[in-house]
Design a protein around this motif. Sequence first.
Motif, PDB file in Angstrom:
ATOM      1  N   MET A   1      51.898 175.207  -3.705  1.00 59.74           N
ATOM      2  CA  MET A   1      52.972 175.049  -4.682  1.00 59.74           C
ATOM      3  C   MET A   1      52.466 174.175  -5.817  1.00 59.74           C
ATOM      4  O   MET A   1      51.941 173.089  -5.590  1.00 59.74           O
ATOM      5  N   LEU A   2      52.616 174.689  -7.045  1.00 56.23           N
ATOM      6  CA  LEU A   2      52.179 173.943  -8.225  1.00 56.23           C
ATOM      7  C   LEU A   2      53.408 173.440  -8.970  1.00 56.23           C
ATOM      8  O   LEU A   2      54.304 174.223  -9.295  1.00 56.23           O
ATOM      9  N   ILE A   3      53.451 172.143  -9.230  1.00 54.90           N
ATOM     10  CA  ILE A   3      54.567 171.545  -9.957  1.00 54.90           C
ATOM     11  C   ILE A   3      54.067 171.056 -11.306  1.00 54.90           C
ATOM     12  O   ILE A   3      53.120 170.259 -11.380  1.00 54.90           O
ATOM     13  N   ALA A   4      54.687 171.539 -12.372  1.00 55.71           N
ATOM     14  CA  ALA A   4      54.378 171.091 -13.733  1.00 55.71           C
ATOM     15  C   ALA A   4      55.707 170.689 -14.372  1.00 55.71           C
ATOM     16  O   ALA A   4      56.309 171.453 -15.118  1.00 55.71           O
ATOM     17  N   VAL A   5      56.171 169.503 -14.048  1.00 51.85           N
ATOM     18  CA  VAL A   5      57.494 169.038 -14.470  1.00 51.85           C
ATOM     19  C   VAL A   5      57.387 167.603 -14.971  1.00 51.85           C
ATOM     20  O   VAL A   5      56.914 166.729 -14.245  1.00 51.85           O
ATOM     21  N   ASP A   6      57.837 167.368 -16.195  1.00 56.40           N
ATOM     22  CA  ASP A   6      57.820 166.020 -16.770  1.00 56.40           C
ATOM     23  C   ASP A   6      59.176 165.325 -16.674  1.00 56.40           C
ATOM     24  O   ASP A   6      59.239 164.103 -16.645  1.00 56.40           O
TER      25      ASP A   6
END
Length: 345
Positions: A1-6
């Motif tokens: 699972m890749l998370i790209a959340v700021d």
Amino acid sequence: MLIAVDSPTLHPEAIHVAAATGRPVIDARDAATVQRHAMNAHAILVDVSRALELPGTQSLNQRRGGRYFIADNPATIDFEVAMRSHADEVFVLPAQLGELLAAIGQHTSDPEASSSAGTVLAVTSSAGGAGCSTFAAALALEAGESFEPVLVDAQRYSGGVDLLFGIEETTGARWGEISFGEGDIHRGDVRQALPLTPTGVAVLTSPRTKINAPLSLGQEEVDKVVTPLSTSGLTVVDTPPGLIPSRCDGVVVIVPLEVRAAAAAARIVAECRASSLEVFAVARHRDWSGMTVPELERITSTDVCAEITTVARLTKTVEVSGLPAKLPKVLKRAARAVLTQVGVA
């Protein structure tokens, strides 16, 4: 699972979603990390501030996972950005947490992408001296040149698997001598840089040194190598349990038929399954076995797919000239059993 959340409100929600899937999580803090892992992630969670960091249209036919655009309020959803990032679906969290988990659970990788991807096998053991490196080398040899096998030695203190093959004098890069950077690296380029056995196995291992030379060999370094290698062929990673690569199609656990080794194997199997990794147990008969194969299967809650007995004179052969290209029957049979199960035949 890749998370790209700021977003500070969405980020913990994304971590919660990823944790609920039981899959390994990569929390990407920069665009380079997103680009490196996006193609092999089972699913990507992205918010409006990071959406345009995802690979573009030219990569759509190669991607392995779904893209899910998330927001914390329906009013904040930027559908134009979501479309430009080629998101599969848009969800508002935490209100649509259940729907998002269901979408991730139903997702399967694109068949075309899966058929063109390579196979990555991690080989580890539940006790020292079980023959983990030897079996990893046997898997690479048995696969044959058509799979362009690469053996990655992630055991920092193994002494070097080039010694196992008898190619310690062969020219080629070792750990710390090749940069994988952040750009687009092709598998063929990596193989070309590594020392090669006469039978076509490329080997990445540690250099030998008598000084305290710094060598960083952790999860990030292993993943940087495995990511480009995983695009085709067979990649075998000889690794301790703590460095199993994020991109992995199966974990081979070598387990001596002894009580402590079996207890350790039970923990390794449980941790692998918690990360949604398929496990292949291989029973190792040493000088004396304290249990039977059925007992080992009961303790570890997994089936044994192959057994390895001690091969007479193999230790001396390896010391003098390296692992023979024509594998002993015991090793050949066990390696073939594992490769058949993962579809490398």
